[in-house]
Write an enzyme that holds these catalytic residues in place. Structure first.
Site, PDB file in Angstrom:
ATOM      1  N   THR A   1     110.933 -53.491 -67.545  1.00  0.00           N
ATOM      2  CA  THR A   1     111.472 -52.137 -67.466  1.00  0.00           C
ATOM      3  C   THR A   1     112.616 -52.120 -66.459  1.00  0.00           C
ATOM      4  OG1 THR A   1     110.884 -49.845 -67.040  1.00  0.00           O
ATOM      5  CG2 THR A   1     109.696 -51.469 -65.772  1.00  0.00           C
TER       6      THR A   1
ATOM      7  N   GLU B   1     105.317 -48.720 -67.980  1.00  0.00           N
ATOM      8  CA  GLU B   1     104.171 -48.983 -67.095  1.00  0.00           C
ATOM      9  C   GLU B   1     102.896 -48.289 -67.560  1.00  0.00           C
ATOM     10  OE1 GLU B   1     107.208 -48.272 -66.256  1.00  0.00           O
ATOM     11  OE2 GLU B   1     107.786 -49.043 -64.295  1.00  0.00           O
TER      12      GLU B   1
ATOM     13  N   LYS C   1     119.146 -41.453 -68.853  1.00  0.00           N
ATOM     14  CA  LYS C   1     118.548 -41.972 -70.075  1.00  0.00           C
ATOM     15  C   LYS C   1     119.365 -41.522 -71.281  1.00  0.00           C
ATOM     16  CE  LYS C   1     114.357 -43.776 -71.548  1.00  0.00           C
ATOM     17  NZ  LYS C   1     112.920 -43.738 -71.652  1.00  0.00           N
TER      18      LYS C   1
ATOM     19  N   TRP D   1     118.200 -46.912 -70.651  1.00  0.00           N
ATOM     20  CA  TRP D   1     118.551 -46.558 -69.278  1.00  0.00           C
ATOM     21  C   TRP D   1     119.962 -46.987 -68.898  1.00  0.00           C
ATOM     22  CZ3 TRP D   1     115.688 -43.083 -67.305  1.00  0.00           C
ATOM     23  CH2 TRP D   1     114.287 -43.097 -67.403  1.00  0.00           C
TER      24      TRP D   1
END
Ligand code: ADP
Length: 543
Positions: A186, A329, A440, A445
């Site tokens: 991520t 996550e 975003k 991202w």
């Protein structure tokens, strides 16, 4: 006194064998490059999973190796989704939208031994391969594209590899349910991407969420098209959910244009699907020319699902979005919308407001809202806001190798999400802000901090701050607020020209605004909140 129930591992082999035994007749369609389609069945898919298991052994891939994929949503990708974890290895889905430096970083950090790559994506990966010393094989999957394949001993052909490998004949076993099954990196606000490692147990439990009635409620009669990429937190768990429920599946493959997506949804009478808001914004104008009356579930997440968009779909198709929130996550589903009995007395407009919220925590997920200054829990009164912290069996407890974000986990073991929200007394969460400094755009991202650093490297710039501005199509786009050094002059075009060779094209700010000073917090940090307030209502060019 202990319970006297069997202690059997919650592991992916169960999902594989169940699908193989009961749902072999169900169909999997994959759209290929150039508009074609490939059809297979779960039975044939399962044989390929078994062949792959043998192939990985034959190639000498270590017992717990990371098996990389660089792939679109396809049946072959689904084969890897099972073959890697069912043989004790770890599926590592590489995000095809990452920059070259990030890609080499994550392949090396995960120590991928082998990468399976779609032929249409090979041109993107191949220039990096010399910087990935651990990767011994690049296995090219034919996705209908005829891009050249390098003549190199490291390159293998997927179909040939399978044909040369006898199917594994036994039952897959993973004895310890806490064994790693898959990993996904991520983006960090700054620094390197962080590795999230899913276990068999977390993946199996998370898969069940796609089957619950107050959720997507996937069932055997469904035809499911996961549009959210399989390199984004396991396509929100949909592929494993489909196999568990025994649905038919449609994979969009390399062509992610709204036209291609809407045609697949129509042609295959898809009943359940999921994608980020940008996908649905592209599909909306095409609805009049297509019959999507088969749809009963439209999962939307990854960015806020605007009320207007959800309502537009409800008006046209009779079904609103099933809005969900989460992050890599959190596997990723942490909250979901579903209608509740107390919503019955509300007006349609009030219900639409609730659907625009991120929903209630999924069963088995605990959330709390914490005041970032005091560390105290914030009451769920729909007014006071706090950072969402999450705990549960599919929430990460640390990053791979412990690198990249100790501060993201609290001392009592909760994940700090960086999202700020209020919640009503029924637990319906409403995101209001984000503490992480990221923009975003279209589900991907953009690091504001990296953009700022590049802009501030310009000799005429004193300071610069990048903020996210709402955008109709991309949900958010970056706007650069730039302070010019005294006595200098600078134009927006010069700032963009300066950035062009330094960042990916889609990172370039949509606008550059010149300001006198970047507002600061009491401790002297850039106050993005003040800047965002200043630019509230700002209209982007072309939005
Ligand atoms: P994913 O791959 O699922 O997009 P990421 O970890 O890249 O996961 O991004 C997670 C972040 O995206 C969240 O912390 C939140 O800021 C944002 N996000 C995800 N879903 C929503 C949503 N439904 N509404 C608003 N923001 C969301």
């Amino acid at each position: 006194m202990l319970g006297l129930m069997q202690d059997r591992p919650l592991a992916l082999p169960h999902i594989f064998h169940r699908a193989e035994q009961f749902f072999g007749h169900k169909e999997i369609v994959t759209a290929t490059w150039g508009g074609g389609e490939e059809r297979t069945t779960i039975a044939d898919w399962a044989v390929n999973v078994r062949r792959l298991a043998t192939a990985l052994d034959r190639l000498g891939i270590s017992e717990d190796a990371r098996v990389g994929t660089f792939s679109w949503n396809t049946a072959a990708h689904l084969e890897l989704y099972m073959a890697a974890p069912c043989t004790g290895r770890v599926l590592h889905t590489l995000n095809i939208r990452l920059f070259p430096d990030q890609l080499t970083y994550i392949a090396n950090h995960a120590e991928d031994e082998i990468i399976f790559v779609d032929r249409s994506l090979l041109g993107q990966l191949w220039p990096l391969t010399d910087k990935m010393p651990d990767v011994r094989h690049f296995v090219v999957i034919d996705d209908g594209c005829d891009d050249p394949v390098p003549d190199d001993p490291r390159v293998l052909n997927y179909a040939q590899l399978l044909a040369e490998s006898e199917p594994f004949t036994g039952r897959f076993e993973v004895a310890d349910e806490n064994t790693a099954a898959a990993m996904c990196y991520t983006s960090g606000t700054t620094g390197n991407p962080k590795g999230v490692v899913y276990s068999h147990r977390s993946t199996v439990l998370h898969s069940l969420i796609s089957l619950i009635a107050d959720g997507p409620g996937l069932r055997e009669t469904d035809v499911v098209m996961p549009i959210v990429p399989m390199f984004h937190a396991n396509a929100w768990g949909l592929p494993y959910g489909c196999l568990l429920a025994g649905t038919s599946m449609v994979f969009p493959g390399p062509n992610m244009t709204p036209g291609a997506i809407v045609s697949l949804l129509e042609k295959h009478r898809v009943t359940a699907t999921g994608g980020v808001p940008t996908i649905w914004m592209g599909v909306l104008p095409l609805l009049d020319d297509h019959d999507l009356s088969s749809l009963r579930v439209m999962l939307c997440g990854g960015s806020a699902a605007p009320k207007s968009l959800s309502e537009a779909f409800r008006e046209k198709l009779g079904i609103p979005f099933l809005h969900a929130w989460g992050m890599t996550e959190t596997s990723p589903i942490a909250t979901m919308y579903s209608p509740r009995s107390h919503h019955a007395e509300l007006t349609e407009d009030q219900r639409a407001d609730i659907r625009a919220r991120q929903g209630q925590s999924a069963p088995l997920v605990d959330l709390r809202l914490v005041d970032p200054d005091t560390g105290e829990d914030v009451p769920w009164d729909d007014v006071q806001t706090g950072e969402i912290q999450a705990a549960g069996p599919w929430i990460a407890k640390e990053y791979y190798k412990g690198e990249g974000g100790g501060a993201q986990f609290t001392e009592d073991g909760w994940l700090r999400t960086g999202d700020v929200a209020a919640a009503d007394s029924y637990g319906f969460v409403r995101l209001v802000d984000r503490t992480k400094d990221l923009v975003k755009s279209g589900g991907e991202w953009i690091s504001s901090v990296e953009l700022e650093n590049e802009i501030m490297a310009h000799p005429k710039v004193a300071e610069a701050a990048v903020i996210a501005i709402p955008h109709e199509r991309w949900v958010e786009r970056p706007v650069a607020c730039v302070v010019v050094k005294p006595g200098e002059s600078l134009t927006a075009e010069e700032v963009i020209e300066h950035l062009k060779p330094r960042v990916a094209k889609w990172w370039l700010p949509d606008a550059v605004e010149f300001i006198d000073e970047v507002p600061k917090t009491s401790v002297g940090k850039f106050s993005k909140k003040t800047l965002r307030d200043k630019f509230a209502g700002y209209k982007l060019p072309g939005s």
